[in-house]
Design a protein around this motif. Structure first.
Motif, mmCIF file in Angstrom:
data_model
loop_
_atom_site.group_PDB
_atom_site.id
_atom_site.type_symbol
_atom_site.label_atom_id
_atom_site.label_comp_id
_atom_site.label_asym_id
_atom_site.label_seq_id
_atom_site.Cartn_x
_atom_site.Cartn_y
_atom_site.Cartn_z
ATOM 1 N N LYS A 1 1.224 15.717 -4.537
ATOM 2 C CA LYS A 1 -0.014 14.952 -4.660
ATOM 3 C C LYS A 1 -0.812 15.382 -5.893
ATOM 4 O O LYS A 1 -1.444 14.549 -6.538
ATOM 5 C CB LYS A 1 -0.859 15.091 -3.393
ATOM 6 C CG LYS A 1 -0.268 14.330 -2.217
ATOM 7 C CD LYS A 1 -1.257 14.113 -1.099
ATOM 8 C CE LYS A 1 -1.468 15.353 -0.274
ATOM 9 N NZ LYS A 1 -2.279 15.103 0.928
ATOM 10 N N GLU B 1 0.821 -1.203 0.000
ATOM 11 C CA GLU B 1 0.000 0.000 0.000
ATOM 12 C C GLU B 1 0.862 1.263 0.000
ATOM 13 O O GLU B 1 0.336 2.363 0.002
ATOM 14 C CB GLU B 1 -0.923 0.000 1.215
ATOM 15 C CG GLU B 1 -1.943 -1.130 1.163
ATOM 16 C CD GLU B 1 -2.888 -1.121 2.348
ATOM 17 O OE1 GLU B 1 -2.860 -0.154 3.122
ATOM 18 O OE2 GLU B 1 -3.647 -2.085 2.477
ATOM 19 N N TYR C 1 -11.225 2.819 -2.988
ATOM 20 C CA TYR C 1 -12.292 3.728 -2.563
ATOM 21 C C TYR C 1 -13.586 2.953 -2.472
ATOM 22 O O TYR C 1 -14.035 2.371 -3.450
ATOM 23 C CB TYR C 1 -12.415 4.880 -3.558
ATOM 24 C CG TYR C 1 -13.533 5.841 -3.252
ATOM 25 C CD1 TYR C 1 -13.487 6.644 -2.117
ATOM 26 C CD2 TYR C 1 -14.630 5.932 -4.082
ATOM 27 C CE1 TYR C 1 -14.501 7.520 -1.820
ATOM 28 C CE2 TYR C 1 -15.665 6.811 -3.797
ATOM 29 C CZ TYR C 1 -15.594 7.598 -2.661
ATOM 30 O OH TYR C 1 -16.601 8.466 -2.365
ATOM 31 N N GLU D 1 -6.260 10.918 5.645
ATOM 32 C CA GLU D 1 -5.580 11.675 4.590
ATOM 33 C C GLU D 1 -4.355 10.910 4.100
ATOM 34 O O GLU D 1 -3.849 10.032 4.792
ATOM 35 C CB GLU D 1 -5.164 13.067 5.082
ATOM 36 C CG GLU D 1 -3.983 13.042 6.038
ATOM 37 C CD GLU D 1 -3.391 14.419 6.308
ATOM 38 O OE1 GLU D 1 -3.547 15.322 5.473
ATOM 39 O OE2 GLU D 1 -2.770 14.574 7.358
ATOM 40 N N LEU D 2 -3.917 11.250 2.901
ATOM 41 C CA LEU D 2 -2.677 10.701 2.362
ATOM 42 C C LEU D 2 -1.590 11.727 2.630
ATOM 43 O O LEU D 2 -1.658 12.857 2.150
ATOM 44 C CB LEU D 2 -2.821 10.435 0.864
ATOM 45 C CG LEU D 2 -3.861 9.383 0.494
ATOM 46 C CD1 LEU D 2 -4.020 9.299 -1.015
ATOM 47 C CD2 LEU D 2 -3.483 8.025 1.061
ATOM 48 N N LYS D 3 -0.605 11.335 3.410
ATOM 49 C CA LYS D 3 0.418 12.259 3.874
ATOM 50 C C LYS D 3 1.737 11.984 3.157
ATOM 51 O O LYS D 3 2.204 10.848 3.132
ATOM 52 C CB LYS D 3 0.578 12.054 5.384
ATOM 53 C CG LYS D 3 1.373 13.084 6.098
ATOM 54 C CD LYS D 3 1.279 12.805 7.589
ATOM 55 C CE LYS D 3 2.038 13.838 8.365
ATOM 56 N NZ LYS D 3 1.976 13.566 9.799
ATOM 57 N N ILE E 1 4.210 7.977 0.500
ATOM 58 C CA ILE E 1 2.886 8.434 0.911
ATOM 59 C C ILE E 1 2.370 7.487 1.977
ATOM 60 O O ILE E 1 2.345 6.271 1.785
ATOM 61 C CB ILE E 1 1.920 8.513 -0.285
ATOM 62 C CG1 ILE E 1 2.385 9.636 -1.216
ATOM 63 C CG2 ILE E 1 0.492 8.744 0.187
ATOM 64 C CD1 ILE E 1 1.511 9.876 -2.405
ATOM 65 N N GLN E 2 1.977 8.077 3.104
ATOM 66 C CA GLN E 2 1.459 7.309 4.233
ATOM 67 C C GLN E 2 -0.040 7.579 4.331
ATOM 68 O O GLN E 2 -0.465 8.729 4.312
ATOM 69 C CB GLN E 2 2.161 7.750 5.513
ATOM 70 C CG GLN E 2 1.705 7.060 6.761
ATOM 71 C CD GLN E 2 2.393 7.636 7.980
ATOM 72 O OE1 GLN E 2 2.461 8.846 8.152
ATOM 73 N NE2 GLN E 2 2.913 6.762 8.816
ATOM 74 N N ASP E 3 -0.815 6.514 4.436
ATOM 75 C CA ASP E 3 -2.259 6.642 4.605
ATOM 76 C C ASP E 3 -2.550 6.681 6.096
ATOM 77 O O ASP E 3 -2.364 5.688 6.794
ATOM 78 C CB ASP E 3 -2.969 5.460 3.945
ATOM 79 C CG ASP E 3 -4.478 5.616 3.929
ATOM 80 O OD1 ASP E 3 -4.999 6.553 4.572
ATOM 81 O OD2 ASP E 3 -5.138 4.801 3.273
ATOM 82 N N THR E 4 -2.980 7.827 6.608
ATOM 83 C CA THR E 4 -3.233 7.962 8.040
ATOM 84 C C THR E 4 -4.650 7.543 8.412
ATOM 85 O O THR E 4 -5.031 7.604 9.566
ATOM 86 C CB THR E 4 -3.020 9.423 8.494
ATOM 87 O OG1 THR E 4 -3.982 10.258 7.822
ATOM 88 C CG2 THR E 4 -1.617 9.899 8.206
ATOM 89 N N VAL F 1 -5.169 4.048 -4.343
ATOM 90 C CA VAL F 1 -5.949 3.799 -3.130
ATOM 91 C C VAL F 1 -7.283 3.174 -3.510
ATOM 92 O O VAL F 1 -7.828 3.437 -4.569
ATOM 93 C CB VAL F 1 -6.211 5.113 -2.333
ATOM 94 C CG1 VAL F 1 -4.958 5.586 -1.662
ATOM 95 C CG2 VAL F 1 -6.807 6.183 -3.214
#
Length: 145
Positions: free
Chosen positions: A132, A46, A143, A74-76, A68-71, A141
């Motif tokens: 982004k 991921e 959805y 949000e995508l950080k 990119i980290q999925d918190t 990602v």
């Protein structure tokens, strides 16, 4: 008339590459030049990773590794080795200049990382949004909607 000591070996790129201090870099204008993505769509990972190339108005480039980290909400975007734990590999590459300190010694990767975190990133407050915006994140990602 002799201009070079023929007993020494000269590296032509050392002669032609400008030497800059971190203060010199801070005085330049920086912008996001290019974004690259490294993601294997066939893997179950991921994590989306890539590089951002920042360029100055004096044609110096800094290549930063990011992920990119999925918190969960949000995508950080995090810069590897600067905002994440640094591993032994080089995560920042400088092109177009040699970065030196006040004693004209090449600075360490750690000093450069600290300068990027404390000076350069605050100069580019929208850098994460720009990265982004250049990605089609819906490709990366799931959805449920």
């Amino acid at each position: 008339m002799q201009f070079f000591d023929l007993n020494r070996q000269f590296n032509l790129s050392d002669i032609l590459t400008p030497h800059k201090t971190l203060e010199d870099l801070g005085a330049q204008e920086w912008f996001l030049s290019k974004v690259r993505v490294e993601h294997d769509c066939l893997s179950d990972s991921e994590i989306v990773e890539g590089q951002a190339v920042l360029k100055s108005n004096q044609n110096i480039q800094l290549e930063l590794e990011w992920l990119i980290q999925d918190t969960g909400f949000e995508l950080k975007v995090l810069f590897k080795g600067i905002e994440t734990a640094a591993s032994e590999e080089t995560l920042v590459m400088v092109k177009g200049a040699k970065i030196i300190d006040a004693n004209e010694q090449v600075i360490s990767a750690q000093a450069l990382s600290l300068w990027i975190d404390g000076t350069l990133l605050p100069m580019l407050p929208n850098i994460r949004k720009e990265i982004k915006a250049r990605l089609n994140l819906w490709d990366y990602v799931e959805y449920d909607g």
